[in-house]
Write a protein that holds these residues in place. Structure first.
Motif, PDB file in Angstrom:
ATOM      1  N   GLU A   9      -9.640   2.722  -0.106  1.00 29.67           N
ATOM      2  CA  GLU A   9      -9.003   3.787   0.674  1.00 29.67           C
ATOM      3  C   GLU A   9      -7.930   3.242   1.617  1.00 29.67           C
ATOM      4  O   GLU A   9      -6.861   3.835   1.767  1.00 29.67           O
ATOM      5  N   ILE A  12      -4.853   2.412  -0.436  1.00 26.91           N
ATOM      6  CA  ILE A  12      -4.191   3.635  -0.886  1.00 26.91           C
ATOM      7  C   ILE A  12      -3.291   4.186   0.217  1.00 26.91           C
ATOM      8  O   ILE A  12      -2.174   4.653  -0.047  1.00 26.91           O
ATOM      9  N   GLN A  13      -3.751   4.096   1.465  1.00 27.40           N
ATOM     10  CA  GLN A  13      -2.968   4.603   2.591  1.00 27.40           C
ATOM     11  C   GLN A  13      -1.708   3.775   2.833  1.00 27.40           C
ATOM     12  O   GLN A  13      -0.712   4.277   3.362  1.00 27.40           O
ATOM     13  N   GLU A  14      -1.730   2.496   2.431  1.00 26.77           N
ATOM     14  CA  GLU A  14      -0.589   1.600   2.661  1.00 26.77           C
ATOM     15  C   GLU A  14       0.510   1.756   1.614  1.00 26.77           C
ATOM     16  O   GLU A  14       1.659   1.372   1.852  1.00 26.77           O
ATOM     17  N   PRO A  16       2.967   3.846  -1.337  1.00 22.61           N
ATOM     18  CA  PRO A  16       3.589   5.159  -1.534  1.00 22.61           C
ATOM     19  C   PRO A  16       2.655   6.088  -2.304  1.00 22.61           C
ATOM     20  O   PRO A  16       1.938   5.659  -3.216  1.00 22.61           O
ATOM     21  N   HIS A  17       2.664   7.357  -1.951  1.00 22.86           N
ATOM     22  CA  HIS A  17       1.736   8.324  -2.534  1.00 22.86           C
ATOM     23  C   HIS A  17       1.811   8.338  -4.057  1.00 22.86           C
ATOM     24  O   HIS A  17       0.782   8.407  -4.746  1.00 22.86           O
ATOM     25  N   ASP A  18       3.038   8.304  -4.593  1.00 22.11           N
ATOM     26  CA  ASP A  18       3.188   8.418  -6.050  1.00 22.11           C
ATOM     27  C   ASP A  18       2.934   7.114  -6.785  1.00 22.11           C
ATOM     28  O   ASP A  18       3.067   7.050  -8.012  1.00 22.11           O
ATOM     29  N   VAL A  20      -0.044   5.569  -6.696  1.00 23.49           N
ATOM     30  CA  VAL A  20      -1.480   5.455  -6.945  1.00 23.49           C
ATOM     31  C   VAL A  20      -2.008   6.724  -7.607  1.00 23.49           C
ATOM     32  O   VAL A  20      -1.770   7.835  -7.124  1.00 23.49           O
ATOM     33  N   ARG A  21      -2.718   6.546  -8.725  1.00 23.98           N
ATOM     34  CA  ARG A  21      -3.410   7.657  -9.373  1.00 23.98           C
ATOM     35  C   ARG A  21      -4.884   7.288  -9.490  1.00 23.98           C
ATOM     36  O   ARG A  21      -5.218   6.162  -9.840  1.00 23.98           O
ATOM     37  N   GLN A  22      -5.736   8.254  -9.213  1.00 23.83           N
ATOM     38  CA  GLN A  22      -7.173   8.040  -9.291  1.00 23.83           C
ATOM     39  C   GLN A  22      -7.727   8.650 -10.573  1.00 23.83           C
ATOM     40  O   GLN A  22      -7.302   9.724 -11.002  1.00 23.83           O
ATOM     41  N   ILE A  42      -2.272   1.782 -10.405  1.00 23.19           N
ATOM     42  CA  ILE A  42      -1.252   1.536  -9.382  1.00 23.19           C
ATOM     43  C   ILE A  42       0.028   1.025 -10.024  1.00 23.19           C
ATOM     44  O   ILE A  42       0.008   0.070 -10.807  1.00 23.19           O
ATOM     45  N   ASP A  49       4.856  -4.794  -2.409  1.00 29.62           N
ATOM     46  CA  ASP A  49       3.716  -3.906  -2.661  1.00 29.62           C
ATOM     47  C   ASP A  49       2.773  -4.512  -3.700  1.00 29.62           C
ATOM     48  O   ASP A  49       1.550  -4.364  -3.606  1.00 29.62           O
TER      49      ASP A  49
END
Length: 311
Positions: A9, A12-14, A16-18, A20-22, A42, A49
């Motif tokens: 988690e 994931i916060q560090e 870019p939103h796009d 990372v896919r879960q 990722i 990154d």
């Protein structure tokens, strides 16, 4: 929530939103169109990154699996635990004089075409290899008399611990479909290939000839992982499979290609288990017929699908 997703988690916060896919379906990212879910998929866009991901994973004992464009890999039906790292967005190619500097998420076909545009010879053999530059380094990819070992000069990598390292050609440890990148689990970021000036007409003619040969002989109309088996010394895997009477043999949705016996194709919704069972059947039959145990060229990753009744 999945254990590894919970543990990641903070990472994931560090990112870019796009990026990372879960619980990403891996079949969307493989040429065989097979494979279960990846806990975290990722796709970093920078070297920093990428380093951040590896350092976090190393500190927190989270497994990392590298996936290129999925052209030479079988992902098992149970998917991939931890982090699946895909560098497809690191795909820049730059040419200066006779040197091609390519990020490893670029396709090796793309690199060969860029070389053609600059009248550079030495990458014609790669014009039909459906993998990334990184995959080509990892496997010492080759075809039609050429191989990556002939042209690669240096590679920027990240170690398992997340440290940058530059390797020279005396450190690649190339062998047939093997390299130091696979042995030491390095993540290659970019490589420099040295080519030679040539005649653009002759280079294009050679690439056209190789493309026609590939399209004529290989079953490109079906999903597959390419050539499944390594070539035994002094022999051809496809010929041994053909002469063992295996062409057209099916297990589930997987079939030994009727066009080229060295390929196993997904003709009808094959699972990874179907595919791997057919691989083993071919190995057993060829060994029984000729006393030759075929070694797989394709890489198998991930986990078997668990039986919910017995799990």
């Amino acid at each position: 929530m999945n254990e590894y997703i919970q543990r990641c988690e903070a990472l994931i916060q560090e990112l870019p939103h796009d990026a990372v896919r879960q619980n990403e379906p891996i079949y969307k990212h493989t040429y065989t169109q097979m494979g279960g879910l990846a806990d975290l998929f990722i796709t970093p866009t920078t070297y920093d990154d990428t380093q951040r991901v590896l350092k976090f994973a190393h500190r927190n004992n989270i497994p990392v699996t590298l996936l290129g464009n999925g052209s030479n890999v079988i992902v098992k039906d149970g998917g991939i635990r931890g982090i699946t790292l895909c560098l497809k967005h690191l795909n820049n190619i730059e040419i200066t004089d006779t040197q091609v500097v390519a990020q490893t998420g670029a396709t090796i076909i793309g690199a060969s075409r860029e070389a053609l545009a600059e009248s550079l010879t030495g990458l014609e053999f790669a014009c039909g290899i459906p993998g990334t530059v990184g995959g080509a380094f990892y496997m010492n990819a080759g075809a039609y008399g050429g191989q990556i070992a002939d042209v690669l000069e240096r590679v920027l990598v990240l170690t398992e611990e997340g440290d940058f390292l530059t390797l020279g050609k005396d450190e690649f440890e190339f062998d047939y479909r093997k390299s130091v990148f696979s042995k030491k689990q390095y993540i290659a970021l970019e490589g420099t290939m040295t080519l030679e000036k040539g005649d653009v007409v002759q280079i294009k003619q050679k690439m056209d000839e190789l493309t026609i040969a590939r399209e004529t002989k290989q079953p490109l109309e079906y999903p597959s992982c390419g050539s499944v088996f390594k070539r035994p010394p002094g022999m051809f895997a496809g010929k041994l499979i053909q002469e063992s009477g295996l062409q057209g043999t099916r297990i589930g949705g997987a079939e030994v290609s009727k066009k080229h016996a060295g390929f196993i194709v997904n003709v009808d919704g094959s699972t990874a288990s179907d595919y791997m069972n057919l691989v083993r059947h071919v190995q057993e039959k060829v060994n029984e017929t000729f006393g030759v145990m075929l070694e797989t060229e394709v890489i198998t990753i991930g986990e078997d699908l668990k039986d919910p009744v017995n799990d």
